[in-house]
Design a protein around this motif. Structure first.
Motif, mmCIF file in Angstrom:
data_model
loop_
_atom_site.group_PDB
_atom_site.id
_atom_site.type_symbol
_atom_site.label_atom_id
_atom_site.label_comp_id
_atom_site.label_asym_id
_atom_site.label_seq_id
_atom_site.Cartn_x
_atom_site.Cartn_y
_atom_site.Cartn_z
ATOM 1 N N ARG A 28 0.842 -1.198 0.000
ATOM 2 C CA ARG A 28 0.000 0.000 0.000
ATOM 3 C C ARG A 28 0.878 1.250 0.000
ATOM 4 O O ARG A 28 1.879 1.336 0.699
ATOM 5 C CB ARG A 28 -0.907 0.002 1.222
ATOM 6 C CG ARG A 28 -1.739 1.274 1.377
ATOM 7 C CD ARG A 28 -2.737 1.145 2.508
ATOM 8 N NE ARG A 28 -2.072 0.822 3.788
ATOM 9 C CZ ARG A 28 -2.737 0.596 4.924
ATOM 10 N NH1 ARG A 28 -4.065 0.654 4.935
ATOM 11 N NH2 ARG A 28 -2.068 0.310 6.033
ATOM 12 N N GLY A 29 0.487 2.227 -0.798
ATOM 13 C CA GLY A 29 1.187 3.503 -0.832
ATOM 14 C C GLY A 29 0.197 4.648 -0.814
ATOM 15 O O GLY A 29 -1.020 4.443 -0.883
ATOM 16 N N ILE A 51 -5.902 -5.623 3.989
ATOM 17 C CA ILE A 51 -5.681 -6.220 5.313
ATOM 18 C C ILE A 51 -4.172 -6.335 5.544
ATOM 19 O O ILE A 51 -3.492 -7.148 4.901
ATOM 20 C CB ILE A 51 -6.328 -7.621 5.406
ATOM 21 C CG1 ILE A 51 -7.825 -7.533 5.086
ATOM 22 C CG2 ILE A 51 -6.094 -8.224 6.783
ATOM 23 C CD1 ILE A 51 -8.515 -8.874 5.029
ATOM 24 N N PRO A 52 -3.610 -5.508 6.435
ATOM 25 C CA PRO A 52 -2.163 -5.569 6.704
ATOM 26 C C PRO A 52 -1.774 -6.910 7.315
ATOM 27 O O PRO A 52 -2.556 -7.538 8.024
ATOM 28 C CB PRO A 52 -1.940 -4.424 7.701
ATOM 29 C CG PRO A 52 -3.145 -3.550 7.579
ATOM 30 C CD PRO A 52 -4.279 -4.465 7.217
ATOM 31 N N PHE A 53 -0.557 -7.342 7.038
ATOM 32 C CA PHE A 53 -0.060 -8.574 7.637
ATOM 33 C C PHE A 53 0.245 -8.378 9.120
ATOM 34 O O PHE A 53 0.265 -9.328 9.894
ATOM 35 C CB PHE A 53 1.217 -9.040 6.921
ATOM 36 C CG PHE A 53 0.961 -9.637 5.563
ATOM 37 C CD1 PHE A 53 -0.104 -10.493 5.346
ATOM 38 C CD2 PHE A 53 1.809 -9.356 4.503
ATOM 39 C CE1 PHE A 53 -0.330 -11.057 4.100
ATOM 40 C CE2 PHE A 53 1.588 -9.912 3.251
ATOM 41 C CZ PHE A 53 0.520 -10.757 3.042
ATOM 42 N N SER A 54 0.498 -7.133 9.506
ATOM 43 C CA SER A 54 0.881 -6.864 10.888
ATOM 44 C C SER A 54 0.394 -5.491 11.300
ATOM 45 O O SER A 54 0.253 -4.585 10.462
ATOM 46 C CB SER A 54 2.403 -6.946 11.038
ATOM 47 O OG SER A 54 2.817 -6.508 12.309
ATOM 48 N N ASP A 55 0.115 -5.311 12.605
ATOM 49 C CA ASP A 55 -0.252 -4.008 13.133
ATOM 50 C C ASP A 55 0.977 -3.151 13.395
ATOM 51 O O ASP A 55 0.870 -1.943 13.647
ATOM 52 C CB ASP A 55 -1.043 -4.172 14.446
ATOM 53 C CG ASP A 55 -2.404 -4.819 14.208
ATOM 54 O OD1 ASP A 55 -2.946 -4.616 13.095
ATOM 55 O OD2 ASP A 55 -2.908 -5.509 15.110
ATOM 56 N N ASP A 56 2.137 -3.786 13.316
ATOM 57 C CA ASP A 56 3.387 -3.055 13.521
ATOM 58 C C ASP A 56 3.522 -1.986 12.441
ATOM 59 O O ASP A 56 3.303 -2.243 11.248
ATOM 60 C CB ASP A 56 4.561 -4.029 13.438
ATOM 61 C CG ASP A 56 5.878 -3.385 13.827
ATOM 62 O OD1 ASP A 56 6.224 -2.351 13.219
ATOM 63 O OD2 ASP A 56 6.561 -3.912 14.726
ATOM 64 N N GLN A 57 3.863 -0.766 12.846
ATOM 65 C CA GLN A 57 3.972 0.359 11.917
ATOM 66 C C GLN A 57 4.887 0.032 10.734
ATOM 67 O O GLN A 57 4.638 0.431 9.601
ATOM 68 C CB GLN A 57 4.529 1.575 12.673
ATOM 69 C CG GLN A 57 4.641 2.844 11.839
ATOM 70 C CD GLN A 57 3.335 3.603 11.764
ATOM 71 O OE1 GLN A 57 2.463 3.413 12.613
ATOM 72 N NE2 GLN A 57 3.198 4.434 10.749
ATOM 73 N N THR A 58 5.955 -0.732 10.997
ATOM 74 C CA THR A 58 6.933 -1.051 9.963
ATOM 75 C C THR A 58 6.328 -1.881 8.841
ATOM 76 O O THR A 58 6.705 -1.745 7.675
ATOM 77 C CB THR A 58 8.120 -1.822 10.582
ATOM 78 O OG1 THR A 58 8.642 -1.071 11.681
ATOM 79 C CG2 THR A 58 9.220 -2.052 9.554
ATOM 80 N N SER A 75 2.835 -2.270 8.288
ATOM 81 C CA SER A 75 1.399 -2.000 8.121
ATOM 82 C C SER A 75 0.983 -1.745 6.676
ATOM 83 O O SER A 75 -0.205 -1.772 6.353
ATOM 84 C CB SER A 75 0.986 -0.798 8.982
ATOM 85 O OG SER A 75 1.711 0.362 8.583
ATOM 86 N N ASP A 76 1.957 -1.482 5.791
ATOM 87 C CA ASP A 76 1.617 -1.247 4.386
ATOM 88 C C ASP A 76 1.852 -2.475 3.514
ATOM 89 O O ASP A 76 1.770 -2.396 2.289
ATOM 90 C CB ASP A 76 2.433 -0.070 3.837
ATOM 91 C CG ASP A 76 1.979 1.261 4.406
ATOM 92 O OD1 ASP A 76 0.766 1.399 4.655
ATOM 93 O OD2 ASP A 76 2.821 2.158 4.601
ATOM 94 N N LEU A 77 2.119 -3.603 4.150
ATOM 95 C CA LEU A 77 2.286 -4.862 3.426
ATOM 96 C C LEU A 77 1.158 -5.793 3.838
ATOM 97 O O LEU A 77 0.928 -6.016 5.022
ATOM 98 C CB LEU A 77 3.633 -5.490 3.776
ATOM 99 C CG LEU A 77 4.068 -6.722 2.985
ATOM 100 C CD1 LEU A 77 4.237 -6.393 1.513
ATOM 101 C CD2 LEU A 77 5.365 -7.285 3.562
ATOM 102 N N GLY A 78 0.398 -6.301 2.869
ATOM 103 C CA GLY A 78 -0.723 -7.140 3.249
ATOM 104 C C GLY A 78 -1.425 -7.778 2.071
ATOM 105 O O GLY A 78 -0.820 -8.037 1.018
#
Length: 370
Positions: free
Chosen positions: A16-17, A90-97, A99-102
């Motif tokens: 995501r961007g 849907i992000p793979f992780s809630d971690d800020q690092t 959060s744009d991968l999902g």
């Protein structure tokens, strides 16, 4: 929050961007899905929302051939498309690092409109028919959410606003598949004059350029010398002809040798002689081909007679109406190349063919009419 059912949605690994405050997504899409999900027939799209260029069907076979002939090393840039429909990231992780991968979920009833890449899409569809094994390979797609496809035209315009096509010379320089491109670059690199004075990037040289030739003109001269089209097969014999041709003409054109000896500048050559222009180079290719057809064993002897011909632009009797017009402006098109070649043929004792004679008659009639 919208929750799409995975069974009723397309699911893509996505990045995501954000641009201009709006989300967009980069996904990896299997090639087999490309023909199925993207709108292609313009009749499927309301006229006011059509964003694509009219499809040039003549381009599709070339792109298709590129794919199927290079299955181990073809490469495509991303498609860009608009989505009219429900989507959920849907992000793979809630971690800020991370959060744009999902995963990007897009409802099955969504409409997809390609803003950039419709010819690639059509070629992929054709290639899949020939080589279905590439169906699981992927192409990156940049998705923009666009309800009602209202922004598609502007997206297309913005994507192409600053696009600049590479020059033909750059295309030849970077082409490692076309055998004539490779041969042309080899000839240039191995010839002292050509290697020093060939511009590998520009198609036309400015009056102050320190170069004498453009890679594009040398390539086109080779096409005319061998009487072939781009992409045609060339033989080892053809390669020898091209190498011999450039060796002899570079040693025979006195003005070129003066440039090599630093006794004449490329700028002076362009200003005062026709030998500093593409029309002359390509005319030489025509002459070389005629010499080969006339005497395959001794064709080089004809080219040796090029020395001593008056190539100066002040020689209007010979070159006006051929290499340049009445205003002294150099002209390069198929007609002027052929007319320039005709006179060179006469100067070195080559016969004119039927088409050559017709062009000469037309030129003479034009002179008389004036």
């Amino acid at each position: 929050m919208l929750h799409l059912n995975s069974a009723f949605s397309y699911n893509f690994p996505a990045l995501r961007g954000v641009q201009a405050g709006k989300e967009y997504f980069v996904v990896m899409c299997p090639l087999r899905l490309i023909p199925k999900i993207f709108l292609f027939d313009e009749e499927e799209i309301p006229a006011q929302y059509r964003a694509q260029r009219i499809l040039n069907k003549n381009r599709i076979p070339d792109i298709t051939s590129y794919i199927v002939e290079n299955l181990n090393d073809y490469v495509f840039s991303s498609l860009t498309a608009s989505i009219d429909g429900e989507l959920e990231f849907i992000p793979f992780s809630d971690d800020q690092t991370w959060s744009d991968l999902g995963i990007l979920k897009i409802s099955l009833d969504s409409r997809f409109l390609i803003n950039d890449g419709q010819h690639r899409r059509a070629a992929i569809e054709e290639a899949l028919k020939i080589a279905p094994e590439i169906g699981d390979e992927t192409i990156s797609v940049v998705f923009f959410k666009d309800e009602g496809l209202k922004k598609s035209q502007q997206i297309f315009a913005d994507l192409n606003r600053h696009a600049i096509n590479t020059t033909t010379s750059i295309g030849i320089l970077y082409d490692h598949r076309d055998r004539l491109s490779i041969l042309t670059k080899t000839v240039v690199s191995e010839n002292e004059l050509l290697s020093r004075y060939t511009d590998n990037e520009r198609v036309s040289l400015s009056k102050n350029s320190p170069k004498l030739f453009s890679l594009n003109h040398i390539y086109n001269t080779n096409l005319r010398l061998l009487d072939i089209s781009k992409g045609d097969h060339i033989t080892d014999d053809d390669e020898n002809i091209v190498k011999s041709f450039w060796k002899i003409v570079c040693n025979t054109i006195d003005e070129w040798q003066l440039v090599l000896k630093k006794e004449l500048s490329p700028k002076q050559v362009r200003m005062d002689y026709i030998v500093g222009h593409g029309v002359f180079l390509e005319a030489l290719g025509v002459v070389g081909n005629s010499a080969i057809k006339t005497d395959k064993k001794n064709w080089i002897n004809y080219l040796k007679k090029l020395r001593g011909i008056d190539w100066s632009r002040s020689n209007t009797k010979d070159w006006e109406g051929r290499a340049f017009n009445k205003n002294g402006r150099i002209q390069k098109n198929n007609l002027t190349i052929q007319l320039t070649a005709n006179l060179i043929k006469q100067r070195i004792g080559l016969p004119l063919g039927d088409n050559d004679l017709k062009l000469e008659e037309k030129l003479n009639r034009g002179d008389k009419d004036e």
